[in-house]
Design an enzyme around this catalytic site. Structure first.
Site, PDB file in Angstrom:
ATOM      1  CG  ASP A  87      -2.052   0.927   1.106  1.00  0.00           C
ATOM      2  OD1 ASP A  87      -2.439   1.454   0.121  1.00  0.00           O
ATOM      3  OD2 ASP A  87      -2.811   1.314   2.407  1.00  0.00           O
ATOM      4  CG  ASN A  90      -7.692  -2.964  -5.851  1.00  0.00           C
ATOM      5  OD1 ASN A  90      -6.832  -3.762  -5.611  1.00  0.00           O
ATOM      6  ND2 ASN A  90      -8.048  -2.123  -4.836  1.00  0.00           N
TER       7      ASN A  90
HETATM    8  C1  FPP Z   1      -2.192  -0.089  -3.231  1.00  0.00           C
HETATM    9  O1  FPP Z   1      -1.855   1.282  -3.160  1.00  0.00           O
HETATM   10  C2  FPP Z   1      -1.607  -0.600  -4.420  1.00  0.00           C
HETATM   11  C3  FPP Z   1      -2.251  -1.458  -5.131  1.00  0.00           C
HETATM   12  C4  FPP Z   1      -3.846  -1.543  -5.123  1.00  0.00           C
HETATM   13  C5  FPP Z   1      -1.783  -2.150  -6.344  1.00  0.00           C
HETATM   14  C6  FPP Z   1      -0.600  -2.940  -6.266  1.00  0.00           C
HETATM   15  C7  FPP Z   1       0.153  -3.154  -7.410  1.00  0.00           C
HETATM   16  C8  FPP Z   1       1.530  -2.998  -7.758  1.00  0.00           C
HETATM   17  C9  FPP Z   1       2.347  -2.701  -6.696  1.00  0.00           C
HETATM   18  C10 FPP Z   1       2.019  -3.101  -9.252  1.00  0.00           C
HETATM   19  C11 FPP Z   1       1.765  -4.463  -9.515  1.00  0.00           C
HETATM   20  C12 FPP Z   1       2.278  -5.578  -8.961  1.00  0.00           C
HETATM   21  C13 FPP Z   1       2.676  -6.606  -8.959  1.00  0.00           C
HETATM   22  C14 FPP Z   1       3.004  -7.812  -8.001  1.00  0.00           C
HETATM   23  C15 FPP Z   1       2.873  -7.307 -10.554  1.00  0.00           C
HETATM   24  P1  FPP Z   1      -2.585   2.476  -3.339  1.00  0.00           P
HETATM   25  O2  FPP Z   1      -3.148   2.685  -4.740  1.00  0.00           O
HETATM   26  O3  FPP Z   1      -4.028   2.122  -2.854  1.00  0.00           O
HETATM   27  O4  FPP Z   1      -2.025   3.500  -2.724  1.00  0.00           O
HETATM   28  P2  FPP Z   1      -2.714   4.931  -1.797  1.00  0.00           P
HETATM   29  O5  FPP Z   1      -3.233   4.326  -0.594  1.00  0.00           O
HETATM   30  O6  FPP Z   1      -1.409   5.767  -1.350  1.00  0.00           O
HETATM   31  O7  FPP Z   1      -3.528   5.616  -2.835  1.00  0.00           O
END
Ligand code: FPP
Length: 256
Positions: free
Chosen positions: A21, A69
């Site tokens: 996150d 998501n």
């Molecule tokens: C949460 O951060 C992250 C995600 C929902 C996506 C995670 C995906 C990746 C790291 C890229 C692809 C990964 C792989 C393993 C292929 P957020 O967007 O909720 O962050 P925020 O809370 O700061 O908005």
């Protein structure tokens, strides 16, 4: 000082799960778009497989895309899907080289064709590998996994001659056999970056006895030292599974 997780294999978690996150906030702090945060996060996801291997972790699960998501802005969902479709073939040579066994937890059927193809290919060609198991949680939800297991359990009970007895004999261990995770080791350590203290539908069943570790570090800034720190904290914890410290000490004496 707590013992370093590397010094004693017995206090190393076998299965580490990570909620990656903070990508969006990392990007915002730099005046960039959310996708740039995910791109940087994807690079860290690539590195963390190597770090976890070096540190002796046997199974690593990464929460790449949850069932919730899909509700994110359309462009972000599309961006995450193309990131996955590009990243997988790009990292395949590394996975072949270091014997990573690539697996998926979740329902990939609604994913774009390009992602499904890349995922299936990576699973097939790494199936015989003996190194770290990398479990990408994709379109994954812990509640959905439990519901799927309830459906399977009902079918199994329906097929038994003595259904009352089958139901009476249903244990957590038997139920786990009905889950997508049946051949994945129970989660030992759940790490969440980005400062939030929630499980967010990740590994719900195994969260029952996993150790939880939260850090404020945003995922794109997560480093090998941060992973080592989480393993050190894990090593300093006493896992009691509802027992007392004294009982745990007696068990350990008997095992020694
Ligand atoms: C949460 O951060 C992250 C995600 C929902 C996506 C995670 C995906 C990746 C790291 C890229 C692809 C990964 C792989 C393993 C292929 P957020 O967007 O909720 O962050 P925020 O809370 O700061 O908005």
């Amino acid at each position: 000082m707590s013992p370093s997780a590397q010094e004693d294999d017995s206090i190393l978690p076998c299965h580490v799960g990570i909620i990656m996150d903070g990508n969006g906030r990392w990007a915002r702090a730099r005046g960039k778009g959310r996708l740039e945060g995910h791109r940087q996060g994807a690079e860290v996801a690539r590195n963390v497989v190597r770090w976890a291997t070096d540190l002796g972790v046997k199974q690593l699960s990464l929460y790449a895309f949850s069932t919730e998501n899909w509700e994110r802005p359309r462009l972000e969902v599309r961006g995450l899907m193309s990131l996955l479709a590009i990243l997988l073939p790009k990292t395949l040579p590394e996975m072949m080289e270091s014997q990573v066994r690539f697996r998926i937890l979740g329902d990939i059927s609604p994913l774009p064709n390009s992602v499904r193809k890349a995922v299936k290919h990576a699973c097939e060609v790494t199936a015989h590998h003996t190194g770290i198991e990398l479990i990408i949680c994709l379109n994954y939800g812990g509640q959905q996994e439990i519901i799927a297991a309830v459906r399977e359990t009902l079918q199994w009970i329906g097929s038994q001659t003595d259904q009352q007895q089958a139901l009476a004999e249903l244990t957590p261990e038997r139920f786990r056999q009905m889950m997508w995770r049946r051949d994945i080791a129970p989660l030992d350590l759940l790490i969440r970056t980005g400062g939030e203290m929630r499980i967010s539908n990740f590994h719900l069943w195994d969260a029952a006895y996993a150790e939880l570790y939260f850090t404020d570090v945003f995922w794109p800034d997560f480093s090998k030292q941060d992973l080592q720190q989480a393993l050190d904290v894990y090593a300093s914890r006493e896992r009691r599974y509802g027992l007392t410290s004294e009982q745990i000490a007696t068990c350990m004496d008997k095992e020694a």
